[in-house]
Design a protein around this motif. Structure first.
Motif, PDB file in Angstrom:
ATOM      1  N   GLU A  98       0.823  -1.209   0.000  1.00 56.57           N
ATOM      2  CA  GLU A  98       0.000   0.000   0.000  1.00 56.57           C
ATOM      3  C   GLU A  98       0.859   1.261   0.000  1.00 56.57           C
ATOM      4  N   GLN A  99       1.941   1.260   0.773  1.00 55.29           N
ATOM      5  CA  GLN A  99       2.832   2.425   0.816  1.00 55.29           C
ATOM      6  C   GLN A  99       3.500   2.653  -0.536  1.00 55.29           C
ATOM      7  N   ALA A 100       3.953   1.578  -1.181  1.00 52.52           N
ATOM      8  CA  ALA A 100       4.578   1.704  -2.503  1.00 52.52           C
ATOM      9  C   ALA A 100       3.555   2.207  -3.520  1.00 52.52           C
ATOM     10  N   ARG A 101       2.335   1.681  -3.466  1.00 49.37           N
ATOM     11  CA  ARG A 101       1.275   2.134  -4.377  1.00 49.37           C
ATOM     12  C   ARG A 101       1.009   3.617  -4.179  1.00 49.37           C
ATOM     13  N   ASP A 102       0.820   4.038  -2.935  1.00 42.38           N
ATOM     14  CA  ASP A 102       0.514   5.442  -2.653  1.00 42.38           C
ATOM     15  C   ASP A 102       1.654   6.368  -3.077  1.00 42.38           C
ATOM     16  N   ARG A 103       2.889   5.939  -2.854  1.00 47.39           N
ATOM     17  CA  ARG A 103       4.052   6.734  -3.250  1.00 47.39           C
ATOM     18  C   ARG A 103       4.071   6.959  -4.769  1.00 47.39           C
ATOM     19  N   HIS A 104       3.765   5.924  -5.535  1.00 47.41           N
ATOM     20  CA  HIS A 104       3.769   6.063  -6.993  1.00 47.41           C
ATOM     21  C   HIS A 104       2.558   6.849  -7.501  1.00 47.41           C
ATOM     22  N   LEU A 105       1.423   6.719  -6.833  1.00 51.73           N
ATOM     23  CA  LEU A 105       0.256   7.513  -7.221  1.00 51.73           C
ATOM     24  C   LEU A 105       0.540   9.003  -7.032  1.00 51.73           C
ATOM     25  N   LYS A 106       1.269   9.367  -5.974  1.00 53.88           N
ATOM     26  CA  LYS A 106       1.631  10.770  -5.741  1.00 53.88           C
ATOM     27  C   LYS A 106       2.595  11.280  -6.798  1.00 53.88           C
ATOM     28  N   ARG A 107       3.365  10.375  -7.403  1.00 56.47           N
ATOM     29  CA  ARG A 107       4.318  10.768  -8.453  1.00 56.47           C
ATOM     30  C   ARG A 107       3.673  10.859  -9.836  1.00 56.47           C
ATOM     31  N   GLY A 108       2.360  10.644  -9.912  1.00 57.40           N
ATOM     32  CA  GLY A 108       1.666  10.794 -11.185  1.00 57.40           C
ATOM     33  C   GLY A 108       1.353   9.506 -11.912  1.00 57.40           C
ATOM     34  N   TYR A 109       1.647   8.361 -11.304  1.00 54.61           N
ATOM     35  CA  TYR A 109       1.284   7.084 -11.918  1.00 54.61           C
ATOM     36  C   TYR A 109      -0.213   6.864 -11.761  1.00 54.61           C
ATOM     37  N   GLN A 110      -0.801   6.104 -12.669  1.00 56.54           N
ATOM     38  CA  GLN A 110      -2.218   5.771 -12.607  1.00 56.54           C
ATOM     39  C   GLN A 110      -2.362   4.256 -12.514  1.00 56.54           C
ATOM     40  N   LEU A 111      -3.321   3.800 -11.706  1.00 55.48           N
ATOM     41  CA  LEU A 111      -3.575   2.373 -11.567  1.00 55.48           C
ATOM     42  C   LEU A 111      -4.262   1.868 -12.829  1.00 55.48           C
ATOM     43  N   MET A 112      -3.620   0.919 -13.519  1.00 52.56           N
ATOM     44  CA  MET A 112      -4.149   0.403 -14.779  1.00 52.56           C
ATOM     45  C   MET A 112      -4.793  -0.972 -14.614  1.00 52.56           C
ATOM     46  N   PHE A 113      -4.298  -1.766 -13.656  1.00 58.55           N
ATOM     47  CA  PHE A 113      -4.748  -3.139 -13.520  1.00 58.55           C
ATOM     48  C   PHE A 113      -4.547  -3.598 -12.087  1.00 58.55           C
ATOM     49  N   ALA A 114      -5.531  -4.287 -11.549  1.00 59.08           N
ATOM     50  CA  ALA A 114      -5.427  -4.862 -10.204  1.00 59.08           C
ATOM     51  C   ALA A 114      -5.975  -6.275 -10.251  1.00 59.08           C
ATOM     52  N   GLN A 115      -5.234  -7.208  -9.668  1.00 57.93           N
ATOM     53  CA  GLN A 115      -5.646  -8.604  -9.648  1.00 57.93           C
ATOM     54  C   GLN A 115      -5.425  -9.140  -8.240  1.00 57.93           C
ATOM     55  N   GLY A 116      -6.371  -9.912  -7.749  1.00 57.53           N
ATOM     56  CA  GLY A 116      -6.226 -10.495  -6.423  1.00 57.53           C
ATOM     57  C   GLY A 116      -7.271  -9.940  -5.480  1.00 57.53           C
ATOM     58  N   GLU A 117      -7.111 -10.232  -4.217  1.00 57.05           N
ATOM     59  CA  GLU A 117      -8.099  -9.820  -3.236  1.00 57.05           C
ATOM     60  C   GLU A 117      -8.066  -8.321  -3.015  1.00 57.05           C
ATOM     61  N   ALA A 118      -9.256  -7.761  -2.807  1.00 62.08           N
ATOM     62  CA  ALA A 118      -9.369  -6.314  -2.643  1.00 62.08           C
ATOM     63  C   ALA A 118      -9.048  -5.883  -1.220  1.00 62.08           C
ATOM     64  N   GLY A 119      -9.332  -6.684  -0.258  1.00 61.03           N
ATOM     65  CA  GLY A 119      -9.085  -6.319   1.135  1.00 61.03           C
ATOM     66  C   GLY A 119      -8.245  -7.381   1.813  1.00 61.03           C
ATOM     67  N   ARG A 120      -8.142  -7.244   3.112  1.00 64.93           N
ATOM     68  CA  ARG A 120      -7.336  -8.216   3.862  1.00 64.93           C
ATOM     69  C   ARG A 120      -8.147  -9.391   4.228  1.00 64.93           C
TER      70      ARG A 120
END
Length: 83
Positions: free
Chosen positions: A61-83
């Protein structure tokens, strides 16, 4: 779990990407795999070991949030949505 993030290209160069993956290992730990680079070009892979799933998920989650702040966009997600 797998996430693919992309950054919009500037000019004629290929877009940059980041792929984040969580995998269980054979000893009960978890590995966060982070692959990044330019589409069609070289990429780098980094692996981080975590003792439990919650710590690995927080790191993802921290890596995802860090890249989203840098202007990356989520293109694809696979797997469980929550814990």
């Amino acid at each position: 779990m797998r996430l693919l993030l992309q950054q919009r290209p500037e000019g004629t160069e290929a877009p940059r990407f980041v792929q984040l993956m969580l995998q269980a290992d054979l000893l009960g730990g978890w590995t966060l795999i982070c692959e990044s680079g330019q589409i069609g070009g070289r990429s780098t892979v980094r692996r981080d070991q975590h003792l439990d799933r919650d710590a690995a998920f927080r790191a993802l989650e921290q890596a995802r949030d860090r890249h989203l702040k840098r202007g990356y966009q989520l293109m694809f997600a696979q797997g469980e949505a929550g814990r």
